[in-house]
Design a protein around this motif. Structure first.
Motif, PDB file in Angstrom:
ATOM      1  N   LYS A 238      17.591  10.191  32.285  1.00 24.04           N
ATOM      2  CA  LYS A 238      17.197   9.244  33.323  1.00 24.04           C
ATOM      3  C   LYS A 238      17.513   9.726  34.736  1.00 24.04           C
ATOM      4  O   LYS A 238      16.713   9.540  35.654  1.00 24.04           O
ATOM      5  N   LYS A 239      18.683  10.365  34.924  1.00 22.53           N
ATOM      6  CA  LYS A 239      19.163  10.666  36.266  1.00 22.53           C
ATOM      7  C   LYS A 239      19.030  12.127  36.687  1.00 22.53           C
ATOM      8  O   LYS A 239      19.039  12.423  37.878  1.00 22.53           O
ATOM      9  N   SER A 240      18.955  13.051  35.717  1.00 15.00           N
ATOM     10  CA  SER A 240      18.892  14.472  36.069  1.00 15.00           C
ATOM     11  C   SER A 240      17.606  14.791  36.817  1.00 15.00           C
ATOM     12  O   SER A 240      16.506  14.474  36.342  1.00 15.00           O
ATOM     13  N   ARG A 241      17.722  15.442  37.972  1.00 13.57           N
ATOM     14  CA  ARG A 241      16.549  15.731  38.793  1.00 13.57           C
ATOM     15  C   ARG A 241      15.566  16.655  38.080  1.00 13.57           C
ATOM     16  O   ARG A 241      14.354  16.456  38.115  1.00 13.57           O
ATOM     17  N   GLN A 242      16.077  17.667  37.396  1.00 19.50           N
ATOM     18  CA  GLN A 242      15.218  18.629  36.721  1.00 19.50           C
ATOM     19  C   GLN A 242      14.825  18.211  35.308  1.00 19.50           C
ATOM     20  O   GLN A 242      13.705  18.484  34.862  1.00 19.50           O
ATOM     21  N   LEU A 243      15.727  17.549  34.609  1.00 25.64           N
ATOM     22  CA  LEU A 243      15.562  17.397  33.174  1.00 25.64           C
ATOM     23  C   LEU A 243      15.216  15.993  32.710  1.00 25.64           C
ATOM     24  O   LEU A 243      15.012  15.781  31.514  1.00 25.64           O
ATOM     25  N   HIS A 244      15.130  15.000  33.613  1.00 24.46           N
ATOM     26  CA  HIS A 244      14.927  13.639  33.153  1.00 24.46           C
ATOM     27  C   HIS A 244      13.559  13.472  32.482  1.00 24.46           C
ATOM     28  O   HIS A 244      12.613  14.195  32.772  1.00 24.46           O
ATOM     29  N   TYR A 245      13.487  12.500  31.583  1.00 28.51           N
ATOM     30  CA  TYR A 245      12.276  12.269  30.795  1.00 28.51           C
ATOM     31  C   TYR A 245      11.126  11.825  31.695  1.00 28.51           C
ATOM     32  O   TYR A 245      11.279  10.967  32.558  1.00 28.51           O
ATOM     33  N   ARG A 246       9.956  12.455  31.478  1.00 30.18           N
ATOM     34  CA  ARG A 246       8.767  12.113  32.251  1.00 30.18           C
ATOM     35  C   ARG A 246       7.570  12.006  31.306  1.00 30.18           C
ATOM     36  O   ARG A 246       7.540  12.614  30.241  1.00 30.18           O
ATOM     37  N   GLN A 247       6.596  11.240  31.745  1.00 28.80           N
ATOM     38  CA  GLN A 247       5.350  11.118  30.982  1.00 28.80           C
ATOM     39  C   GLN A 247       4.500  12.350  31.298  1.00 28.80           C
ATOM     40  O   GLN A 247       3.679  12.360  32.209  1.00 28.80           O
ATOM     41  N   GLU A 248       4.714  13.415  30.558  1.00 25.34           N
ATOM     42  CA  GLU A 248       3.965  14.647  30.758  1.00 25.34           C
ATOM     43  C   GLU A 248       3.701  15.279  29.396  1.00 25.34           C
ATOM     44  O   GLU A 248       4.387  14.975  28.417  1.00 25.34           O
ATOM     45  N   LYS A 249       2.729  16.155  29.359  1.00 20.95           N
ATOM     46  CA  LYS A 249       2.387  16.800  28.096  1.00 20.95           C
ATOM     47  C   LYS A 249       3.549  17.660  27.623  1.00 20.95           C
ATOM     48  O   LYS A 249       4.048  18.500  28.363  1.00 20.95           O
ATOM     49  N   CYS A 250       3.949  17.426  26.387  1.00 20.81           N
ATOM     50  CA  CYS A 250       5.074  18.165  25.825  1.00 20.81           C
ATOM     51  C   CYS A 250       4.554  19.471  25.235  1.00 20.81           C
ATOM     52  O   CYS A 250       3.496  19.512  24.607  1.00 20.81           O
ATOM     53  N   LEU A 251       5.265  20.558  25.455  1.00 23.26           N
ATOM     54  CA  LEU A 251       4.882  21.854  24.913  1.00 23.26           C
ATOM     55  C   LEU A 251       5.060  21.864  23.395  1.00 23.26           C
ATOM     56  O   LEU A 251       5.850  21.094  22.847  1.00 23.26           O
ATOM     57  N   PRO A 252       4.337  22.725  22.689  1.00 23.92           N
ATOM     58  CA  PRO A 252       4.468  22.784  21.230  1.00 23.92           C
ATOM     59  C   PRO A 252       5.920  23.055  20.821  1.00 23.92           C
ATOM     60  O   PRO A 252       6.573  23.946  21.367  1.00 23.92           O
ATOM     61  N   TRP A 253       6.378  22.289  19.833  1.00 21.49           N
ATOM     62  CA  TRP A 253       7.773  22.406  19.443  1.00 21.49           C
ATOM     63  C   TRP A 253       8.026  23.566  18.484  1.00 21.49           C
ATOM     64  O   TRP A 253       9.159  24.037  18.351  1.00 21.49           O
ATOM     65  N   GLN A 254       6.966  24.076  17.837  1.00 20.19           N
ATOM     66  CA  GLN A 254       7.169  25.099  16.816  1.00 20.19           C
ATOM     67  C   GLN A 254       7.753  26.385  17.395  1.00 20.19           C
ATOM     68  O   GLN A 254       8.678  26.981  16.824  1.00 20.19           O
ATOM     69  N   GLY A 255       7.222  26.816  18.545  1.00 20.55           N
ATOM     70  CA  GLY A 255       7.722  28.041  19.167  1.00 20.55           C
ATOM     71  C   GLY A 255       9.155  27.892  19.631  1.00 20.55           C
ATOM     72  O   GLY A 255       9.976  28.819  19.492  1.00 20.55           O
ATOM     73  N   GLU A 256       9.466  26.723  20.188  1.00 22.04           N
ATOM     74  CA  GLU A 256      10.843  26.463  20.637  1.00 22.04           C
ATOM     75  C   GLU A 256      11.807  26.471  19.451  1.00 22.04           C
ATOM     76  O   GLU A 256      12.915  26.999  19.547  1.00 22.04           O
ATOM     77  N   LEU A 257      11.363  25.869  18.344  1.00 20.94           N
ATOM     78  CA  LEU A 257      12.217  25.832  17.156  1.00 20.94           C
ATOM     79  C   LEU A 257      12.446  27.227  16.588  1.00 20.94           C
ATOM     80  O   LEU A 257      13.561  27.569  16.176  1.00 20.94           O
ATOM     81  N   ARG A 258      11.373  28.046  16.585  1.00 24.62           N
ATOM     82  CA  ARG A 258      11.529  29.419  16.081  1.00 24.62           C
ATOM     83  C   ARG A 258      12.518  30.203  16.935  1.00 24.62           C
ATOM     84  O   ARG A 258      13.392  30.910  16.421  1.00 24.62           O
ATOM     85  N   GLU A 259      12.384  30.080  18.246  1.00 26.52           N
ATOM     86  CA  GLU A 259      13.311  30.788  19.141  1.00 26.52           C
ATOM     87  C   GLU A 259      14.724  30.244  19.006  1.00 26.52           C
ATOM     88  O   GLU A 259      15.698  31.009  19.018  1.00 26.52           O
ATOM     89  N   ALA A 260      14.844  28.921  18.863  1.00 24.29           N
ATOM     90  CA  ALA A 260      16.173  28.322  18.666  1.00 24.29           C
ATOM     91  C   ALA A 260      16.799  28.832  17.377  1.00 24.29           C
ATOM     92  O   ALA A 260      18.010  29.086  17.317  1.00 24.29           O
ATOM     93  N   ALA A 261      15.964  28.994  16.344  1.00 20.20           N
ATOM     94  CA  ALA A 261      16.480  29.511  15.069  1.00 20.20           C
ATOM     95  C   ALA A 261      16.918  30.962  15.208  1.00 20.20           C
ATOM     96  O   ALA A 261      17.963  31.362  14.688  1.00 20.20           O
ATOM     97  N   CYS A 262      16.123  31.760  15.926  1.00 19.57           N
ATOM     98  CA  CYS A 262      16.486  33.172  16.128  1.00 19.57           C
ATOM     99  C   CYS A 262      17.785  33.307  16.904  1.00 19.57           C
ATOM    100  O   CYS A 262      18.624  34.170  16.602  1.00 19.57           O
ATOM    101  N   LEU A 263      17.949  32.459  17.925  1.00 20.82           N
ATOM    102  CA  LEU A 263      19.189  32.490  18.715  1.00 20.82           C
ATOM    103  C   LEU A 263      20.330  31.802  17.988  1.00 20.82           C
ATOM    104  O   LEU A 263      21.481  32.240  18.048  1.00 20.82           O
TER     105      LEU A 263
END
Length: 473
Positions: A238-263
């Protein structure tokens, strides 16, 4: 001032040595305070448990290593997203950063829920496997089960705080850690002891109590974490200037999950290596008797107050190195790494001196048992010699993570824990008991610190070219 200096990483501006040190210190101080208040919560828990008796302390001490193991595995999942987040912020990819926040929180919640339920179901047989005596296994199993069921709150709270820290916001997680410490005191006072009257400034005050004993310690901690998690999510979304939730198109989660798994998988393996070694360490200590087990548990809590400043500096190091790598500034990332390591070693050298001098006092705050205090003070003074190189190991691990290299810390910790600490502890425990076990720990921490510094210097600037580092500024 801090925000201006952080912004210069993304803008490609140069830094003097004094500015590097200043920014590292500015980010470290709130992180240090957050870590210290976390340890103070452990102190409060330990002190209140000590009022119940040595059996209660031994029960919690028996499963502490297991809670670190399951908590550490959940921590690895969140780190896979946090490292990506720092790189995205450094590269100025704010939409991607917000997508990582949403998907990361959901992934951590689901993973920790499965992990917590499974751990709760295994709590009773595990306490028997760890070598607990009949006097403590029931309380130990109850404590572990409650902790495990509260794991999703702890994991999401940690993930949200780490994401704020990755963006450079160290103050909010620090303040909320203080709040969690205060709430823990309140909940513990209400849940551990029976209803009672206490005298305060000459006036009798009646305090309600649930008389839950060891179970009350676990419930108090979980409730404090729930409150802190709610506040942390509010600030992040709610309050973070960069990271707060917004009504915007969300990027595909599969690539993020794969990278998160690799890291995250190497970090998860590292946490398993470390956590299983802690379990084995407890298994070595438990046959030494209730006094040794209680002294070991209290000494670990006491020591943690001294190495929390090192962890605070490591948090700043990961943020600064991560954002520098994301911005493609490999030389700047390397300079932040060296400055952070030097700062952490210096701070923990001073903390080691304090721990050596104040060991009996630190143990006396946690236990009223003279035998436990004496044994704990002796092993704390052994450990004090390792604190500077312990800092090196902690901070170099975070430098590697910030650079997106999560495999090398796993290898270093595997060699140190299972190649040095555990075999040496088994060998020394037979003749020297608890002091021998902690001597093995001291030797291993020194060896790990030396190895970590050697690898950091050997890898040089090439470490920070991994993933997104493109420009040698």
């Amino acid at each position: 001032m801090q925000k201006n200096l952080l912004g210069r990483i993304r803008k490609g501006e140069s830094f003097t040595f004094g500015e590097l040190l200043l920014l590292t210190w500015q980010l470290s101080v709130p992180a240090i305070m957050a870590k210290i208040t976390t340890v103070m919560m452990q102190y409060i828990d330990a002190s209140m448990v000590g009022m119940i008796g040595s059996n209660a302390a031994a029960a919690i001490g028996l499963v502490n290593s297991t809670t670190w193991l399951i908590g550490g595995i959940c921590f690895a999942m969140s780190m896979g997203y946090t490292i990506q987040l720092a790189h995205a912020i450094g590269a100025g990819e704010d939409v991607k950063a917000r997508s990582l926040v949403r998907h990361g929180l959901m992934a951590v919640l689901v993973f920790s829920l499965v992990m917590g339920i499974g751990s709760a179901l295994c709590s009773a047989p595990l306490t028997v496997f760890l070598g607990g005596t009949s006097e403590i296994v029931h309380d130990a199993a109850v404590y572990l089960a409650i902790y495990a069921l509260g794991l999703p709150f702890l994991a999401v709270n940690f993930a949200a705080g780490s994401m704020l820290q990755a963006s450079g916001n160290m103050k909010v997680p620090s303040l909320l850690s203080v709040l969690m410490c205060v709430l823990d005191v309140v909940f513990n006072a209400l849940l551990i002891f029976p209803s009672r009257s206490v005298e305060l400034w000459g006036q009798g005050i009646w305090i309600p109590g649930a008389d839950l004993g060891v179970a009350g310690v676990a419930c108090g901690s979980v409730l404090a974490e729930v409150c802190c998690m709610a506040a942390m999510l509010y600030v992040l979304l709610k309050k973070s200037r960069q990271l707060h939730y917004r009504q915007e198109k969300c990027l595909p989660w599969q690539g993020e999950l794969r990278e998160a798994a690799c890291l995250g998988f190497p970090i998860m393996l590292e946490q398993f290596v470390m956590g299983s070694a802690y379990v084995a360490f407890t298994r070595i200590v438990s046959p030494l008797g209730t006094v040794a087990l209680a002294a070991n548990s209290f000494a670990i809590t006491a020591e943690s107050l001294c190495y929390m400043p090192g962890i605070g500096v490591s948090t700043a190091a990961q943020t600064l190195v991560g954002q520098s790598v994301g911005a493609g500034r490999s030389k700047l990332a390397q300079r932040f790494g060296y400055v952070s390591a030097s700062l952490g070693i210096t701070v923990m050298l001073l903390m080691g001196i304090v721990m050596y001098i104040c060991a009996p006092l630190m143990m006396g705050l946690l236990s009223a048992d003279a035998a436990v205090i004496q044994a704990g003070a002796e092993i704390l003074r052994i450990e004090a010699w390792a604190e500077p190189l312990f800092a090196a190991g902690i901070i170099v691990t975070s430098i590697f993570r910030g650079a997106g290299e999560t495999r090398m810390p796993t290898i270093l910790n595997l060699v140190a824990m299972w190649g040095i600490r555990i075999p040496l502890a088994v060998y020394l425990a037979a003749d020297y008991g608890l002091t021998g076990v902690w001597t093995a720990m001291c030797v291993e921490l020194c060896a790990r610190g030396i190895l970590s510094l050697g690898v950091l210097v050997y890898r040089g600037e090439g470490l920070y070219h991994k993933n997104k580092a493109k420009i040698a500024d």
